[in-house]
Design a protein around this motif. Structure first.
Motif, short mmCIF file in Angstrom:
data_model
loop_
_atom_site.label_atom_id
_atom_site.label_comp_id
_atom_site.label_asym_id
_atom_site.label_seq_id
_atom_site.Cartn_x
_atom_site.Cartn_y
_atom_site.Cartn_z
N ARG A 50 0.84 -1.20 0.00
CA ARG A 50 0.00 0.00 0.00
C ARG A 50 0.87 1.25 0.00
N LYS A 101 -6.50 -7.19 -3.94
CA LYS A 101 -6.03 -6.45 -2.77
C LYS A 101 -5.61 -5.05 -3.20
N ASN A 102 -5.89 -4.09 -2.38
CA ASN A 102 -5.51 -2.69 -2.61
C ASN A 102 -6.15 -2.11 -3.86
#
Length: 149
Positions: A50, A101-102
């Motif tokens: 991230r 994800k993210n």
């Protein structure tokens, strides 16, 4: 033009930092570098991936060009590098980052890149020493040690 990124290390969710350098040459050949050192703040409850995506998006947002320019990017994160090198990013974008994800940060990255149609982005393999490696390492470690005081 070049972008160099460094983040706090570790895969677990924790507080972390990111720093980047955006380097470019002026028309007269002078090398200029810009970073987020002065505005670097901790990011709570985050991961290295991230942080890398945040740094990448922010660094690209600072690019201001009128002509075509090649931008070499050292993301510093093997996982993010592989997402591009293996064309996973292209497949994820085609699916609107569904179940990725993210996804929020991948979308933000895509939106920022689309604002720079005159830039050709290429990634360099992470882990290779560059002219900013020591400076980036020093400043990340300095920020991380401040949280212990």
């Amino acid at each position: 033009m070049k972008i160099f990124i460094k983040t706090s290390r570790g895969g677990r969710i924790k507080k972390g930092y990111y720093i980047y350098v955006l380097e470019y040459k002026t028309e007269d050949g002078k090398v200029i570098s810009r970073s987020n050192l002065e505005t670097m703040k901790p990011v709570e409850d985050t991961t290295e991936a991230r942080l890398t995506l945040m740094a990448l998006t922010e660094a690209i947002s600072r690019i201001k060009v009128d002509n075509f320019v090649e931008v070499d990017v050292d993301v510093g994160n093997p996982g993010i590098y592989r997402a591009f090198a293996n064309q996973w990013y292209d497949r994820w974008a085609a699916r609107e980052f569904e179940d990725i994800k993210n996804a929020d940060l991948w979308k933000a990255y895509r939106e920022e890149v689309q604002q720079h149609p005159r830039c050709a982005f290429t990634l360099t393999k992470p882990g290779e020493y560059n002219e900013y490696s020591s400076w980036l390492d020093f400043n990340i470690k300095r920020k991380e040690s401040e949280k212990c005081k």
